[in-house]
Design a protein around this motif. Sequence first.
Motif, PDB file in Angstrom:
ATOM      1  N   THR A   1       9.033   3.489   2.337  1.00 44.26           N
ATOM      2  CA  THR A   1       7.710   3.187   1.812  1.00 44.26           C
ATOM      3  C   THR A   1       7.158   1.906   2.423  1.00 44.26           C
ATOM      4  O   THR A   1       5.971   1.810   2.749  1.00 44.26           O
ATOM      5  CB  THR A   1       7.766   3.051   0.283  1.00 44.26           C
ATOM      6  N   SER A   2       8.018   0.910   2.581  1.00 46.25           N
ATOM      7  CA  SER A   2       7.584  -0.347   3.192  1.00 46.25           C
ATOM      8  C   SER A   2       7.168  -0.136   4.639  1.00 46.25           C
ATOM      9  O   SER A   2       6.176  -0.715   5.112  1.00 46.25           O
ATOM     10  CB  SER A   2       8.713  -1.372   3.114  1.00 46.25           C
ATOM     11  N   ASN A   3       7.898   0.719   5.350  1.00 50.09           N
ATOM     12  CA  ASN A   3       7.539   1.011   6.735  1.00 50.09           C
ATOM     13  C   ASN A   3       6.173   1.678   6.812  1.00 50.09           C
ATOM     14  O   ASN A   3       5.352   1.352   7.677  1.00 50.09           O
ATOM     15  CB  ASN A   3       8.596   1.906   7.367  1.00 50.09           C
ATOM     16  N   ALA A   4       5.909   2.622   5.899  1.00 44.97           N
ATOM     17  CA  ALA A   4       4.603   3.277   5.874  1.00 44.97           C
ATOM     18  C   ALA A   4       3.500   2.276   5.566  1.00 44.97           C
ATOM     19  O   ALA A   4       2.395   2.352   6.113  1.00 44.97           O
ATOM     20  CB  ALA A   4       4.606   4.402   4.846  1.00 44.97           C
TER      21      ALA A   4
ATOM     22  N   GLY B   1       0.319   5.785  -4.129  1.00 46.27           N
ATOM     23  CA  GLY B   1       0.500   6.171  -2.736  1.00 46.27           C
ATOM     24  C   GLY B   1      -0.155   7.495  -2.405  1.00 46.27           C
ATOM     25  O   GLY B   1      -0.399   7.801  -1.227  1.00 46.27           O
ATOM     26  N   PHE B   2      -0.463   8.304  -3.429  1.00 44.02           N
ATOM     27  CA  PHE B   2      -1.092   9.603  -3.174  1.00 44.02           C
ATOM     28  C   PHE B   2      -2.442   9.437  -2.490  1.00 44.02           C
ATOM     29  O   PHE B   2      -2.874  10.306  -1.726  1.00 44.02           O
ATOM     30  CB  PHE B   2      -1.260  10.379  -4.485  1.00 44.02           C
ATOM     31  N   GLU B   3      -3.105   8.308  -2.748  1.00 47.41           N
ATOM     32  CA  GLU B   3      -4.435   8.093  -2.179  1.00 47.41           C
ATOM     33  C   GLU B   3      -4.397   7.888  -0.670  1.00 47.41           C
ATOM     34  O   GLU B   3      -5.422   7.987   0.006  1.00 47.41           O
ATOM     35  CB  GLU B   3      -5.104   6.889  -2.854  1.00 47.41           C
ATOM     36  N   ASN B   4      -3.200   7.614  -0.127  1.00 51.41           N
ATOM     37  CA  ASN B   4      -3.082   7.398   1.312  1.00 51.41           C
ATOM     38  C   ASN B   4      -3.236   8.681   2.112  1.00 51.41           C
ATOM     39  O   ASN B   4      -3.563   8.646   3.300  1.00 51.41           O
ATOM     40  CB  ASN B   4      -1.715   6.781   1.642  1.00 51.41           C
ATOM     41  N   LEU B   5      -2.983   9.821   1.478  1.00 50.37           N
ATOM     42  CA  LEU B   5      -2.918  11.075   2.216  1.00 50.37           C
ATOM     43  C   LEU B   5      -4.221  11.392   2.938  1.00 50.37           C
ATOM     44  O   LEU B   5      -4.221  11.871   4.074  1.00 50.37           O
ATOM     45  CB  LEU B   5      -2.560  12.227   1.265  1.00 50.37           C
TER      46      LEU B   5
ATOM     47  N   VAL C   1       4.539   8.931  -1.992  1.00 54.15           N
ATOM     48  CA  VAL C   1       4.611   8.568  -3.406  1.00 54.15           C
ATOM     49  C   VAL C   1       6.019   8.156  -3.821  1.00 54.15           C
ATOM     50  O   VAL C   1       6.205   7.154  -4.520  1.00 54.15           O
ATOM     51  CB  VAL C   1       4.112   9.744  -4.285  1.00 54.15           C
ATOM     52  N   VAL C   2       7.026   8.934  -3.433  1.00 54.51           N
ATOM     53  CA  VAL C   2       8.397   8.656  -3.873  1.00 54.51           C
ATOM     54  C   VAL C   2       8.928   7.455  -3.097  1.00 54.51           C
ATOM     55  O   VAL C   2       9.222   7.551  -1.909  1.00 54.51           O
ATOM     56  CB  VAL C   2       9.307   9.882  -3.658  1.00 54.51           C
ATOM     57  N   GLY C   3       9.008   6.319  -3.788  1.00 50.03           N
ATOM     58  CA  GLY C   3       9.451   5.094  -3.131  1.00 50.03           C
ATOM     59  C   GLY C   3      10.365   4.287  -4.018  1.00 50.03           C
ATOM     60  O   GLY C   3      11.342   4.806  -4.569  1.00 50.03           O
TER      61      GLY C   3
ATOM     62  N   LEU D   1       2.944  -0.230 -14.611  1.00 49.48           N
ATOM     63  CA  LEU D   1       4.198  -0.101 -13.871  1.00 49.48           C
ATOM     64  C   LEU D   1       4.550   1.363 -13.616  1.00 49.48           C
ATOM     65  O   LEU D   1       5.032   1.716 -12.534  1.00 49.48           O
ATOM     66  CB  LEU D   1       5.326  -0.781 -14.643  1.00 49.48           C
ATOM     67  N   LEU D   2       4.307   2.221 -14.601  1.00 54.44           N
ATOM     68  CA  LEU D   2       4.570   3.645 -14.393  1.00 54.44           C
ATOM     69  C   LEU D   2       3.634   4.214 -13.339  1.00 54.44           C
ATOM     70  O   LEU D   2       4.039   5.047 -12.514  1.00 54.44           O
ATOM     71  CB  LEU D   2       4.422   4.401 -15.709  1.00 54.44           C
ATOM     72  N   LEU D   3       2.389   3.773 -13.349  1.00 53.37           N
ATOM     73  CA  LEU D   3       1.458   4.243 -12.323  1.00 53.37           C
ATOM     74  C   LEU D   3       1.874   3.777 -10.934  1.00 53.37           C
ATOM     75  O   LEU D   3       1.629   4.466  -9.937  1.00 53.37           O
ATOM     76  CB  LEU D   3       0.038   3.757 -12.633  1.00 53.37           C
ATOM     77  N   PHE D   4       2.523   2.603 -10.864  1.00 55.52           N
ATOM     78  CA  PHE D   4       3.018   2.121  -9.576  1.00 55.52           C
ATOM     79  C   PHE D   4       3.996   3.117  -8.967  1.00 55.52           C
ATOM     80  O   PHE D   4       4.034   3.312  -7.747  1.00 55.52           O
ATOM     81  CB  PHE D   4       3.685   0.755  -9.743  1.00 55.52           C
TER      82      PHE D   4
END
Length: 435
Positions: free
Chosen positions: A295-298, A214-218, A31-33, A207-210
């Motif tokens: 984040t880009s690598n993930a 990423g949490f959905e990736n877990l 999430v933190v990106g 934009l704030l939700l952006f």
Amino acid sequence: MSDCGSVPPSGHGLLRAVGRWQILGLSINSVVGSGVYLLPATAFALLGPFSVWGVLLAGATVGLLVLCYAKAASYFEQQGGSALYAREAFGPFAGFQVGWTIWLTRVATAASLSNGLADAVARFWPAAGSGGGRIAVVAGSLLLLTAINIVGVRQAARLSLALVFGKLLPLALFVCIGVFHVDWELAFGASASAAPDLRHTGQAALLLLFAYAGFENLSVAAGEYHNPRRNVPFALVAMIVLVTVLYAAVQLVAQGTLPGLAGSSTPLADAAATFGGEGLALLLTAGAALSILGTSNATLLLGPRFLHTLAVDGYGPRVLARVHPRFRTPAIAIAVQCALALALALSGSFVQLALLSMVTRLLAYITTSAGVLVLHRRHGDAPGSWRLPGGPLIPSAALALSLALLLSASAAHLIAVGIAIGIGSVIYRFPRRER
């Protein structure tokens, strides 16, 4: 393997037996990106002194979605995430479309992050702001990460873990030092009499939700976690609480220490310079770069595996199903994602591409929220599943909010998503015939 071609492979067992606290670390890393480093200025431009409350409200909204994902995850031990939930609730076609749009989200996300990286480093290397310098940063970062991911998943995973510390330490220093320098009048009183423009609230919300995305990736790799039906919900809920507090603190320090925040392209670095000098600003710039690269690598690690799996299941060109004979990675799928992301990155800005990635991501949020309602009606609170407070109230609220956010998107973004769904429908309708 999913019969709808939407569930990615497991990643060669790298995450096997990952425990509760490690899963929490993975969720925070997902999430933190770039959002926390680059969006405070845009949020302040759209919402003014109400930005901190906007960050908290966005965290609460995402919290509803997180609870839906926690509930859905507690029903399954296999991998798949949003695509799995859509398939089980609504059938193979829905699962395929969610998997397809998730991959498109990865493309848009990679494109937006590469632009964000150029914006971040432009503070100390102005050439990255435009022209050939910007192209060099955008293209160079994507090509470098693509090469790393082609060489091997182990190298890509090690790089992601190494970048976690680099992204969190500068944020911690920024908050811990900056909170003692906050001008409360600047933070909340400068434009307190001016209410935010309602025309901008939808864009601000996306934009704030952006920043929380990423949490959905877990849950995509849930089959390789220890006791995923319990540990994934725990990690998701703990993550959203911790990240919301962090983001609100960062926004508070930024708008309380930097006059003219709305006009800054590197808000945290500029704010840090006001109370910590250029040394702290450089550290924040480095943190932003590492965070964006992580984040880009993930994104480049996971995204091509969706495309590869679609091809393996007969959807799309057979060449995308190939695995590199030496590195054992879906090299062609990785290269295709890089090429598409690069073309998209060179045609748009960080903010516009972030908005596009959020619109495609909302489709997964909508189907998961609705899927929880279907799965709960079908299975109830199955033994071992996570009990969702309020029964259907939370998924119903999450579904309504997600639909409202989707409708708040621009016509251009909605048309782009509609075209993507149409293309996905054609691919699903005419699978490749094996000979």
